[in-house]
Design a protein around this motif. Structure first.
Motif, PDB file in Angstrom:
ATOM      1  N   SER A  72     -36.889  19.312  12.362  1.00  0.00           N
ATOM      2  CA  SER A  72     -35.564  19.780  12.585  1.00  0.00           C
ATOM      3  C   SER A  72     -35.171  19.415  11.444  1.00  0.00           C
ATOM      4  O   SER A  72     -33.978  20.046  10.866  1.00  0.00           O
ATOM      5  N   GLU A  73     -34.974  18.371  10.881  1.00  0.00           N
ATOM      6  CA  GLU A  73     -33.807  17.337   9.756  1.00  0.00           C
ATOM      7  C   GLU A  73     -34.514  18.420   8.112  1.00  0.00           C
ATOM      8  O   GLU A  73     -34.191  18.588   7.660  1.00  0.00           O
ATOM      9  N   ASP A  74     -35.757  18.285   8.025  1.00  0.00           N
ATOM     10  CA  ASP A  74     -36.428  19.757   7.219  1.00  0.00           C
ATOM     11  C   ASP A  74     -36.137  20.604   7.633  1.00  0.00           C
ATOM     12  O   ASP A  74     -36.228  22.060   5.884  1.00  0.00           O
ATOM     13  N   ALA A  75     -35.916  21.092   8.178  1.00  0.00           N
ATOM     14  CA  ALA A  75     -35.678  22.586   8.135  1.00  0.00           C
ATOM     15  C   ALA A  75     -34.324  22.472   7.847  1.00  0.00           C
ATOM     16  O   ALA A  75     -33.632  23.529   7.201  1.00  0.00           O
ATOM     17  N   TRP A  76     -33.163  21.920   8.126  1.00  0.00           N
ATOM     18  CA  TRP A  76     -31.713  21.788   7.670  1.00  0.00           C
ATOM     19  C   TRP A  76     -31.757  21.402   6.246  1.00  0.00           C
ATOM     20  O   TRP A  76     -30.805  22.262   5.372  1.00  0.00           O
ATOM     21  N   TYR A  77     -32.604  20.928   5.932  1.00  0.00           N
ATOM     22  CA  TYR A  77     -32.921  20.886   4.655  1.00  0.00           C
ATOM     23  C   TYR A  77     -32.813  21.926   3.401  1.00  0.00           C
ATOM     24  O   TYR A  77     -32.670  22.041   2.801  1.00  0.00           O
ATOM     25  N   TYR A  78     -34.165  22.475   3.868  1.00  0.00           N
ATOM     26  CA  TYR A  78     -34.394  23.881   3.748  1.00  0.00           C
ATOM     27  C   TYR A  78     -33.448  24.799   3.619  1.00  0.00           C
ATOM     28  O   TYR A  78     -33.106  25.702   2.446  1.00  0.00           O
ATOM     29  N   SER A  79     -32.927  25.041   4.654  1.00  0.00           N
ATOM     30  CA  SER A  79     -31.767  25.818   5.027  1.00  0.00           C
ATOM     31  C   SER A  79     -30.686  26.113   4.284  1.00  0.00           C
ATOM     32  O   SER A  79     -30.152  26.840   3.680  1.00  0.00           O
ATOM     33  N   LEU A  80     -29.950  24.371   3.967  1.00  0.00           N
ATOM     34  CA  LEU A  80     -29.002  24.470   2.974  1.00  0.00           C
ATOM     35  C   LEU A  80     -29.492  24.192   1.284  1.00  0.00           C
ATOM     36  O   LEU A  80     -28.653  25.268   0.734  1.00  0.00           O
ATOM     37  N   LYS A  81     -30.340  24.054   1.337  1.00  0.00           N
ATOM     38  CA  LYS A  81     -31.160  24.365  -0.113  1.00  0.00           C
ATOM     39  C   LYS A  81     -31.089  26.273  -0.502  1.00  0.00           C
ATOM     40  O   LYS A  81     -30.722  26.738  -1.416  1.00  0.00           O
ATOM     41  N   ASN A  82     -31.524  27.175   0.863  1.00  0.00           N
ATOM     42  CA  ASN A  82     -31.639  28.211   0.774  1.00  0.00           C
ATOM     43  C   ASN A  82     -30.611  28.892   0.810  1.00  0.00           C
ATOM     44  O   ASN A  82     -30.597  29.856  -0.020  1.00  0.00           O
ATOM     45  N   ALA A  83     -29.178  28.495   1.524  1.00  0.00           N
ATOM     46  CA  ALA A  83     -27.684  29.052   0.873  1.00  0.00           C
ATOM     47  C   ALA A  83     -27.203  28.914   0.323  1.00  0.00           C
ATOM     48  O   ALA A  83     -26.547  29.614  -0.326  1.00  0.00           O
ATOM     49  N   ALA A  84     -27.282  27.785  -0.263  1.00  0.00           N
ATOM     50  CA  ALA A  84     -27.160  27.029  -1.915  1.00  0.00           C
ATOM     51  C   ALA A  84     -27.292  28.685  -3.213  1.00  0.00           C
ATOM     52  O   ALA A  84     -27.236  28.443  -3.730  1.00  0.00           O
ATOM     53  N   GLU A  85     -28.974  28.324  -3.091  1.00  0.00           N
ATOM     54  CA  GLU A  85     -29.710  29.415  -3.289  1.00  0.00           C
ATOM     55  C   GLU A  85     -28.592  31.154  -3.352  1.00  0.00           C
ATOM     56  O   GLU A  85     -28.676  31.748  -4.357  1.00  0.00           O
ATOM     57  N   GLU A  86     -28.941  31.524  -1.990  1.00  0.00           N
ATOM     58  CA  GLU A  86     -28.165  32.798  -2.001  1.00  0.00           C
ATOM     59  C   GLU A  86     -27.150  33.025  -2.582  1.00  0.00           C
ATOM     60  O   GLU A  86     -26.599  34.415  -2.549  1.00  0.00           O
ATOM     61  N   TYR A  87     -26.206  31.866  -2.086  1.00  0.00           N
ATOM     62  CA  TYR A  87     -24.662  32.247  -1.996  1.00  0.00           C
ATOM     63  C   TYR A  87     -24.095  31.618  -3.878  1.00  0.00           C
ATOM     64  O   TYR A  87     -23.438  31.395  -4.335  1.00  0.00           O
ATOM     65  N   ASN A  88     -25.252  30.888  -4.607  1.00  0.00           N
ATOM     66  CA  ASN A  88     -25.561  30.382  -6.079  1.00  0.00           C
ATOM     67  C   ASN A  88     -24.560  29.570  -6.062  1.00  0.00           C
ATOM     68  O   ASN A  88     -22.544  29.640  -6.984  1.00  0.00           O
ATOM     69  N   CYS A  89     -24.569  28.375  -5.783  1.00  0.00           N
ATOM     70  CA  CYS A  89     -23.455  27.315  -5.643  1.00  0.00           C
ATOM     71  C   CYS A  89     -24.334  25.580  -5.262  1.00  0.00           C
ATOM     72  O   CYS A  89     -25.480  25.787  -5.523  1.00  0.00           O
ATOM     73  N   GLU A  90     -23.331  25.027  -6.048  1.00  0.00           N
ATOM     74  CA  GLU A  90     -24.279  23.629  -6.108  1.00  0.00           C
ATOM     75  C   GLU A  90     -23.368  22.335  -4.306  1.00  0.00           C
ATOM     76  O   GLU A  90     -21.522  23.605  -4.139  1.00  0.00           O
ATOM     77  N   ILE A  91     -23.677  21.819  -4.705  1.00  0.00           N
ATOM     78  CA  ILE A  91     -22.634  20.758  -3.145  1.00  0.00           C
ATOM     79  C   ILE A  91     -22.989  20.014  -3.446  1.00  0.00           C
ATOM     80  O   ILE A  91     -23.447  18.908  -4.130  1.00  0.00           O
ATOM     81  N   GLU A  92     -22.151  18.712  -4.017  1.00  0.00           N
ATOM     82  CA  GLU A  92     -21.008  18.644  -3.928  1.00  0.00           C
ATOM     83  C   GLU A  92     -21.125  17.083  -2.193  1.00  0.00           C
ATOM     84  O   GLU A  92     -20.417  17.504  -1.944  1.00  0.00           O
ATOM     85  N   TRP A  93     -21.951  16.197  -2.235  1.00  0.00           N
ATOM     86  CA  TRP A  93     -21.883  15.320  -0.712  1.00  0.00           C
ATOM     87  C   TRP A  93     -20.447  14.130  -1.015  1.00  0.00           C
ATOM     88  O   TRP A  93     -20.830  13.345  -1.746  1.00  0.00           O
ATOM     89  N   ILE A  94     -19.817  13.885   0.225  1.00  0.00           N
ATOM     90  CA  ILE A  94     -18.979  12.769   0.226  1.00  0.00           C
ATOM     91  C   ILE A  94     -18.627  12.638   0.819  1.00  0.00           C
ATOM     92  O   ILE A  94     -18.624  12.687   1.968  1.00  0.00           O
ATOM     93  N   ILE A  95     -18.665  11.206   0.942  1.00  0.00           N
ATOM     94  CA  ILE A  95     -19.342  10.676   1.815  1.00  0.00           C
ATOM     95  C   ILE A  95     -18.433   8.746   2.153  1.00  0.00           C
ATOM     96  O   ILE A  95     -18.386   8.222   1.115  1.00  0.00           O
ATOM     97  N   ASP A  96     -18.495   8.794   3.039  1.00  0.00           N
ATOM     98  CA  ASP A  96     -16.917   7.409   2.621  1.00  0.00           C
ATOM     99  C   ASP A  96     -17.227   6.759   4.607  1.00  0.00           C
ATOM    100  O   ASP A  96     -17.553   7.739   5.149  1.00  0.00           O
ATOM    101  N   SER A  97     -16.003   5.738   4.567  1.00  0.00           N
ATOM    102  CA  SER A  97     -15.991   5.331   5.769  1.00  0.00           C
ATOM    103  C   SER A  97     -14.895   6.169   6.285  1.00  0.00           C
ATOM    104  O   SER A  97     -14.557   7.038   5.743  1.00  0.00           O
ATOM    105  N   GLN A  98     -15.049   6.622   7.955  1.00  0.00           N
ATOM    106  CA  GLN A  98     -13.885   7.112   8.880  1.00  0.00           C
ATOM    107  C   GLN A  98     -12.658   7.147   8.326  1.00  0.00           C
ATOM    108  O   GLN A  98     -11.982   7.955   8.402  1.00  0.00           O
ATOM    109  N   GLU A  99     -12.093   6.014   8.403  1.00  0.00           N
ATOM    110  CA  GLU A  99     -11.071   5.844   8.089  1.00  0.00           C
ATOM    111  C   GLU A  99     -10.620   5.947   6.500  1.00  0.00           C
ATOM    112  O   GLU A  99      -9.491   7.014   6.630  1.00  0.00           O
ATOM    113  N   ASN A 100     -11.061   6.362   5.485  1.00  0.00           N
ATOM    114  CA  ASN A 100     -11.144   6.439   4.215  1.00  0.00           C
ATOM    115  C   ASN A 100     -11.230   8.018   4.809  1.00  0.00           C
ATOM    116  O   ASN A 100     -10.202   8.846   3.640  1.00  0.00           O
ATOM    117  N   HIS A 101     -12.242   8.637   4.468  1.00  0.00           N
ATOM    118  CA  HIS A 101     -12.510  10.380   4.520  1.00  0.00           C
ATOM    119  C   HIS A 101     -10.660  10.964   5.695  1.00  0.00           C
ATOM    120  O   HIS A 101     -10.695  11.495   4.570  1.00  0.00           O
TER     121      HIS A 101
END
Length: 467
Positions: free
Chosen positions: A74-103
């Motif tokens: 399931s996680e592999d499917a999500w990985y490829y799904s995100l990769k496929n969507a980024a290619e189709e929509y011609n964009c890059e993804i930047e992940w912002i990951i912080d503590s919940q409080e800082n978020h």
């Protein structure tokens, strides 16, 4: 990251979005900087947006939400799904990951300063009312309901003020969040029928539940029918009741005193009063908190309780304890359909501040969260029921019959939002605790707490309406 299939256990919900099509990059139509639905995107269109190679920021406080290959199908499917969507929509993804409080603090600070914190963001039920009232996140109702695959998207859990705020697929192979564990050793000693059969037949109700608890109670053995922990929550869920409810004008009222719902609340308190004082079948007098949970669990494992709620059956199984089964909560007299009503959940949302239109972001994220499967022309990866059953049997439950029961019952249930109120000990102690201990009556605790509870409700849900 955890695929939307694997998420949620008390505590959080998944995923995101759709909307559809439009001109490259979207843009802000609001001169104040608040992104609005619009442009050339439409929910029923399959055309893809071209983001022109720009970067979309995705913010979350939970590191595993970022997909990694090799953890599961399931996680592999999500990985490829995100990769496929980024290619189709011609964009890059930047992940912002912080503590919940800082978020959340950074999101609010930047948003109020007209800055973009993220284009797509994980939100939580504990503060989404405030974020909505401040206009910091956008409704996604039209994007989800207008999708060609609208039936695959969750349109019940993340709803407030008549709008859907989360773009999340429905869960397949859903199992109830609220349930009762059964001590099977004690059940067999009492020669009682497994209540799973009654639940399947629609006969598992409060009357039968009370009879079972009374049969299990023996004060001389310090043996009781049910543990107090979370009992009020289980009963209100099964009686179509919550502590606050919107009236015809959308103003939230104390449900214990609001005419349309007060009988449901009284039914819960009266049942608890009878079980605690007449039957003496309730163990403990505190329905919330770590101490109450630990005390209930220990009594259950010691064979002193027939029923108990415990949110972590995986740790129970890991401990080597095997004398347990499971059943859904018994249906209340005012209950009509057995659903889960849970106050703690998380979901993907669309921040108001973004250089991209809401429709375009929705279209992109829904494409990503369809969880692409190259073998399925519709794009969906779906965990099989058999695989889910195997996982539940391996990690949480003892018998195959238990997991099949949970999957069967879960297939008929919806996951609904409960009100989220910072009430401290007001409900747990001043209302339910006082009734369980016999210090007050249902009508008295409702009367004495009415003003304080309504004040908390007003501060949480009605402050914006009163401006």
């Amino acid at each position: 990251m955890k695929n939307w299939k694997r998420v949620i256990a008390l505590l959080m919900a998944l995923v995101l979005v759709f909307g559809l099509t439009a001109c490259a990059g979207g843009g802000n139509d609001d001169p104040a900087g608040n992104d609005k639905p619009g442009g050339n995107s439409s929910g029923g269109n399959n055309a893809k947006v071209d983001f022109g190679g720009k970067t979309l920021k995705v913010a979350v406080w939970y590191e595993p939400e970022k997909p990694t290959l090799g953890n599961s199908d399931s996680e592999d499917a999500w990985y490829y799904s995100l990769k496929n969507a980024a290619e189709e929509y011609n964009c890059e993804i930047e992940w912002i990951i912080d503590s919940q409080e800082n978020h959340f603090s950074k999101f609010v600070q930047k948003s109020l300063s007209n800055e973009v914190y993220a284009d797509i963001m994980m939100c939580h039920s504990w503060n989404y009312v405030s974020l909505i009232d401040q206009g910091l996140i956008l409704p996604v109702t039209d994007y989800v309901s207008g999708a060609e695959d609208a039936d695959r998207w969750n349109q019940t859990t993340y709803v407030l003020n008549g709008e859907n705020w989360g773009i999340n697929p429905k869960w397949t192979n859903y199992t109830p969040t609220y349930y009762l564990l059964i001590n099977t050793k004690l059940l067999n000693q009492l020669k009682l029928e497994n209540p799973q059969k009654l639940a399947r037949e629609g006969k598992w109700n409060w009357e039968t539940f009370r009879q079972y608890c009374a049969a299990a109670t023996d004060p001389s053995k310090e043996q009781f029918g049910v543990g107090c922990f979370m009992l009020s929550t289980l009963l209100k869920t099964a009686n179509d009741f919550d502590f606050a409810v919107p009236d015809e004008n959308g103003v939230y009222r104390n449900a214990f005193t609001y005419p349309a719902t007060k009988q449901k609340g009284m039914e819960i308190l009266e049942l608890i009063q009878k079980m605690a004082l007449e039957d003496k079948s309730i163990y403990g007098d505190w329905v919330d908190g770590q101490e109450a949970m630990d005390s209930t669990l220990n009594a259950f494992k010691d064979g002193k309780l027939l029923f108990a709620y415990y949110p972590n059956p995986d740790s129970l199984k890991k401990s080597g304890f095997t004398d347990y089964s499971v059943v859904t909560v018994p249906m209340g007299p005012s209950g009509t359909v057995l659903n889960d009503t849970v106050g703690a959940f998380s979901f993907w949302c669309l921040p108001s501040r973004s250089e991209f239109s809401a429709a375009d972001r929705a279209a992109f994220w829904m494409e990503a969260k369809r969880t692409w499967d190259p073998a399925d022309e519709e794009g969906y990866f779906e965990e099989s029921r058999e695989d889910r059953a195997d996982e539940l049997l391996d990690k949480q439950y003892i018998n195959r019959e238990d997991v099949e029961f949970l999957l069967d019952m879960g297939a008929e249930m919806a996951f609904l939002p409960a009100v989220s109120l910072n009430v401290g000990s007001l409900i747990a102690d001043d209302i339910f605790g006082e009734v369980i201990r016999g210090n007050s009556t249902p009508s008295a605790v409702i009367s004495t707490t009415d003003g304080e509870l309504q004040s908390i409700i007003d501060a949480t849900y009605n402050s914006k309406k009163e401006e």
